[in-house]
Every structure is written in structure tokens, then in C-alpha cells.
Design an enzyme around this catalytic site. Structure first.
Site, short mmCIF file in Angstrom:
data_model
loop_
_atom_site.label_atom_id
_atom_site.label_comp_id
_atom_site.label_asym_id
_atom_site.label_seq_id
_atom_site.Cartn_x
_atom_site.Cartn_y
_atom_site.Cartn_z
N ASP A 29 0.85 -1.19 0.00
CA ASP A 29 0.00 0.00 0.00
C ASP A 29 0.89 1.24 0.00
OD1 ASP A 29 -3.22 0.50 0.97
OD2 ASP A 29 -1.83 2.19 1.06
N ILE A 30 0.51 2.22 -0.80
CA ILE A 30 1.32 3.44 -0.94
C ILE A 30 1.26 4.30 0.32
CG2 ILE A 30 -0.44 5.02 -1.90
CD1 ILE A 30 1.65 5.67 -4.11
N HIS A 98 -10.27 -5.19 -3.31
CA HIS A 98 -8.93 -5.38 -2.76
C HIS A 98 -9.04 -5.81 -1.31
CE1 HIS A 98 -10.05 -1.13 -2.35
NE2 HIS A 98 -9.39 -1.13 -1.21
N HIS A 100 -6.96 -5.66 2.15
CA HIS A 100 -5.84 -5.08 2.89
C HIS A 100 -5.30 -6.16 3.83
CE1 HIS A 100 -6.73 -0.66 2.29
NE2 HIS A 100 -7.92 -1.16 2.02
P1 5GP Z 1 -9.74 1.58 0.30
O1 5GP Z 1 -9.96 2.80 1.13
O2 5GP Z 1 -10.36 1.69 -1.06
O3 5GP Z 1 -10.11 0.31 1.01
O4 5GP Z 1 -8.17 1.47 0.14
C1 5GP Z 1 -7.47 1.83 -1.00
C2 5GP Z 1 -6.01 1.72 -0.65
O5 5GP Z 1 -5.26 1.84 -1.85
C3 5GP Z 1 -5.52 2.80 0.29
O6 5GP Z 1 -4.97 2.20 1.46
C4 5GP Z 1 -4.49 3.56 -0.52
O7 5GP Z 1 -3.38 3.97 0.24
C5 5GP Z 1 -4.10 2.55 -1.59
N1 5GP Z 1 -3.70 3.15 -2.84
C6 5GP Z 1 -4.38 4.11 -3.53
N2 5GP Z 1 -3.74 4.43 -4.67
C7 5GP Z 1 -2.62 3.64 -4.69
C8 5GP Z 1 -1.55 3.53 -5.62
O8 5GP Z 1 -1.48 4.20 -6.65
N3 5GP Z 1 -0.57 2.61 -5.33
C9 5GP Z 1 -0.61 1.85 -4.19
N4 5GP Z 1 0.40 1.00 -4.00
N5 5GP Z 1 -1.61 1.95 -3.28
C10 5GP Z 1 -2.60 2.84 -3.54
#
Ligand code: 5GP
Length: 112
Positions: A29-30, A98, A100
């Protein structure tokens, strides 16, 4: 709907990829929320848990097995958490399914 994760799958944008096969991909995760924080995603464009069908059984199964394998490779033998934020109330920001995987510290419960 395509998302930023489709660009990671196609290698249009870089990611720190930990694992990849025909069905899924794991990458860091970034914006990590724990010492170890990576995502496992299906390569198929599935928006969220709410869009899964019985046809996706093998894909989801492989994602979870990959999550467990990579967690061990990342040194999370003491435990970790697997989360699938789903749609608006679940706090999902990226509209591509996705999982986590967070670990490397004691995680609080319940989450916010
Ligand atoms: P959500 O809130 O949708 O469950 O989590 C999305 C996750 O994707 C977040 O933790 C965010 O940091 C990660 N993320 C978003 N854009 C990118 C990216 O371009 N690269 C990576 N490696 N992670 C990303």
C-alpha cells in the site's frame, strides 16, 4: 469501471509488487497504516465484494491464499488483519476489489 489498480495491473504505473499470477496481484500500500501493509487484488475488474458472483470463486480463493502466503513471507507469523472495505459505508475509496493485509503491530478492535 477502471481504477488506478487497473493501471498497476497493466504496469502503466509502478507498484512494489510482492506477488503476481494469472488471477491476482499483491503489492505494498502506498500509504501504509501499519509496519506491514499490502493489498491483494484480483486482476479481473471486480468493483467490490458486493459485485462477486459464484463465477469468482477461484479468483477470491486464490486471493486469500496469496494473502496468507505473502503475510508469512513478510514475517507476520504472529498475526495480521485482512480487511475488504466495501462501498461507501465500508470506506472503500478505490473501486476495484482489494484485500488489505495489515500487521507488524498489535491492531485495535473494533476499527473506527
Ligand atoms: P480503500 O480505502 O479503497 O479500502 O483502500 C485503498 C487503498 O489503496 C488505500 O490504502 C491507498 O493507500 C491505496 N492506494 C491508492 N492508490 C494507490 C496507488 O497508486 N498505489 C498503491 N500501492 N496503493 C494505492
Amino acid at each position: 469501471m477502471s481504477s488506478i489498480f487497473s493501471k498497476i495491473i497493466s504496469k502503466q504505473i509502478p507498484a512494489d509488487i510482492l506477488y503476481e499470477d494469472d488471477l491476482c496481484m499483491a503489492f505494498r500500500d502506498i500509504n501504509p497504516q501499519a509496519p506491514t501493509h499490502f493489498l491483494v487484488i484480483p486482476k479481473k475488474e471486480i468493483q467490490s465484494m458486493a459485485d462477486l458472483t459464484a463465477d469468482d470463486q477461484a479468483i477470491v480463493g486464490q486471493c486469500l491464499i496469496v494473502a496468507a502466503q505473502v503475510a508469512l513471507e513478510e514475517g507476520l507469523a504472529n498475526g495480521y488483519r485482512l480487511i475488504a472495505n466495501t462501498l461507501e459505508d465500508g470506506g472503500q475509496e478505490v473501486p476495484h476489489l482489494h484485500f488489505h493485509i495489515l500487521g507488524g503491530r498489535k491492531l485495535n478492535w473494533p476499527p473506527g
